[in-house]
Design a protein around this motif. Sequence first.
Motif, PDB file in Angstrom:
ATOM      1  N   LYS B  43      13.662 -32.130 -79.171  1.00  0.00           N
ATOM      2  CA  LYS B  43      12.903 -32.670 -77.792  1.00  0.00           C
ATOM      3  C   LYS B  43      13.680 -33.160 -76.904  1.00  0.00           C
ATOM      4  CE  LYS B  43       8.164 -30.913 -79.152  1.00  0.00           C
ATOM      5  NZ  LYS B  43       6.825 -31.163 -79.591  1.00  0.00           N
ATOM      6  N   PRO B  48      10.831 -27.951 -74.406  1.00  0.00           N
ATOM      7  CA  PRO B  48      10.267 -27.345 -74.465  1.00  0.00           C
ATOM      8  C   PRO B  48      10.025 -25.376 -74.192  1.00  0.00           C
ATOM      9  CG  PRO B  48       9.026 -29.165 -74.137  1.00  0.00           C
ATOM     10  CD  PRO B  48      10.396 -29.222 -73.002  1.00  0.00           C
ATOM     11  N   ARG B  52      11.562 -23.272 -77.359  1.00  0.00           N
ATOM     12  CA  ARG B  52      10.095 -22.282 -77.751  1.00  0.00           C
ATOM     13  C   ARG B  52      11.172 -20.690 -78.715  1.00  0.00           C
ATOM     14  NH1 ARG B  52       7.097 -18.471 -74.928  1.00  0.00           N
ATOM     15  NH2 ARG B  52       7.674 -18.927 -72.550  1.00  0.00           N
ATOM     16  N   ARG B  53      12.031 -20.860 -78.005  1.00  0.00           N
ATOM     17  CA  ARG B  53      12.290 -19.365 -78.061  1.00  0.00           C
ATOM     18  C   ARG B  53      13.554 -19.538 -79.089  1.00  0.00           C
ATOM     19  NH1 ARG B  53      11.905 -16.563 -73.421  1.00  0.00           N
ATOM     20  NH2 ARG B  53      10.026 -15.945 -73.059  1.00  0.00           N
ATOM     21  N   LYS B  59      19.335 -23.969 -82.112  1.00  0.00           N
ATOM     22  CA  LYS B  59      18.755 -25.186 -81.952  1.00  0.00           C
ATOM     23  C   LYS B  59      20.242 -26.617 -82.232  1.00  0.00           C
ATOM     24  CE  LYS B  59      13.971 -25.535 -82.084  1.00  0.00           C
ATOM     25  NZ  LYS B  59      12.420 -25.173 -82.574  1.00  0.00           N
ATOM     26  N   THR B 112      11.850 -11.160 -78.800  1.00  0.00           N
ATOM     27  CA  THR B 112      12.148 -12.365 -78.888  1.00  0.00           C
ATOM     28  C   THR B 112      13.515 -12.096 -80.098  1.00  0.00           C
ATOM     29  OG1 THR B 112      10.723 -13.366 -77.769  1.00  0.00           O
ATOM     30  CG2 THR B 112      11.924 -14.626 -79.040  1.00  0.00           C
ATOM     31  N   ARG B 113      12.991 -11.590 -81.649  1.00  0.00           N
ATOM     32  CA  ARG B 113      13.567 -11.793 -82.405  1.00  0.00           C
ATOM     33  C   ARG B 113      14.854 -10.829 -82.297  1.00  0.00           C
ATOM     34  NH1 ARG B 113       8.183 -11.419 -86.062  1.00  0.00           N
ATOM     35  NH2 ARG B 113       7.760 -13.867 -86.090  1.00  0.00           N
TER      36      ARG B 113
END
Lengths: 85, 356
Positions: B43, B48, B52-53, B59, B112-113
Motif C-alpha cells: 500500500k 489501492p 486490487r487487480r 505487485k 480480470t483473470r
Amino acid sequence: MSELKQELKEKIIEQLNLEDVAVDEIQDNDPLFGEGLGLDSIDALELIVMLDKDYGIKLADPKEGRKIFESVQTMAKYIEENRSR
Amino acid sequence: MKQSVYINSVGSVSAQKTFDNSFLDDVVLHNDTVINVIAPNYKEYIPPAAARRMAKGIKMSTVSAKNAMQEAEVAEDEIDAIIVGTGLGCIGDSEKFVSDIIDNNEQFLTPTRFIQSSHNTVAGQIALGIGCKGHNFTYVHSAISFESAVLDAKMQIEENEAKTILVGGVDELVDHHISTHRLIGHIKKEAVETMSILKSGTSGAVFSEGAHFFVLSNEKKSSCYSELVALKTFNVLSESQVSDETSNFLMEQGLTEESVDLIIMGNNGDNDFDSYYDSLSKGAFKNVAQAYFKHLSGEFDTASGFGFWLANMILKQGKVPASVQLNEKRAESVQTILIYNQYRGENHSLTLLKKC
C-alpha cells in the motif's frame, strides 16, 4: 430484497477485490461507478458475468448495464424482476 | 561505435529483506522446501484502486521497478523501453482462469483473470503505470528469461536504439505450481536450512519467487553500480562444455579465469545438477573467490535476477557478505564479476560485470 442487497454487497467486494471496503460502507443508493465506489469498465464486465452466472440473467445489450448498475438498489430491483435462479 | 551499458540502479523483492535496498545485513534464515518473498507493505507503493487487480507478481514487480527508477533518478518519460523476463508470468491468475474454464464449462469467464493470465501483463502494467509508450517486450525462456531481457536491452543500448531501459525478471509462487513440481520431484522432499542447502545431498531445489528490476543506460549516473560487459546464453551444454565455453567467453573479453575477481554461481543444492557448478568451482576457478546465492533467494526461473542484484551490490559496496561466500579465497578488491547460472542442466548463462 434486503437479503439480496446484502448478498450483492458481499459479492461486489469479493469479486472486484475491494479489499479496503466493508459491506456496511456501501449504502443502497451509493453510485457504484464514478464518485461512489469508483468502479470502471472492467468491473462492469465482471458484474455482467456475475448476473449471468449467479442469477441467470443475460444482458443482451451492454448499454442496459448503465441503468442496472447505478447502485446496489437498482441492481437488486432488476435481479428480483428478471432472475431465473 | 558501440555504447557502453551501465547499470544505474537496482530494485529487488526477494526471499530476503531486499525491498528497502539493504544489503543482506540480516539474512532471513528459512527452513522449508518453498519460501515466499519478504513482502513490503504494497500500500505504500501502489494505490489501492490499482492494487486490487494486481497479481502478486505484478505487485512485486511494481515495487521493484519503482525503487529502481527512483534510485536512477529517471523521469517516467525518460524510459525508452521496458523489457521483462519471466518463466511463468502471473501463473496464479493463469491457474484460476483455466480452473474457471473447467469449473464453469467454458462459460462465465471474467476479464480480470484473463488480463492477468498473459505473461506480458507485468511489462504492460508497469508501462501503463508510468505512461511508457516505448518498446515493451517480455521474454519467456525458462531459466534464461531474465538474461534474454538483459541481452535485448544491452544490444539496444549498444546500437544506440535506446538510451535508458527498465529491465527486470519476475516469477511468483502459487499452490498448483508447487504441487506439480513436488509431484515430479523438482522440489526437495525434506525441509532444508538456508545455510545448509549445499550439504543437503538430496535431489531437487527449494522453490521461491521474486522480482528484480534494473535501470540500464548508456549514461553513467552517480548512482551507477556496474558496467555490463558481456552476456551469453546457452540452451544445452554438457558438464565438460561448461569450462570450455566459459574460457571462450572470457577470452572474447581479453580475460582469463584468473583475472576474474569473483565468480557468483547458482548452486541450489540439487545433488543431480550442482556438478555443473563444480566443473568451474573445482576446476578453472578453484583459485578464484567464489560466491553463491540460491540458498538466500530460492530457485525460480528468474532467480538469476537475484544473482545479478548481488553482483551489482558487491561491486558498488565493495564487500562480499560472509553469507554468500563459497570458498576460502578472498579478492583484495572486486573489480570484475562473472555470474554463471543454469537450471537442471539446461539454459546456462554467463554474465560479466565490471566496476564502474
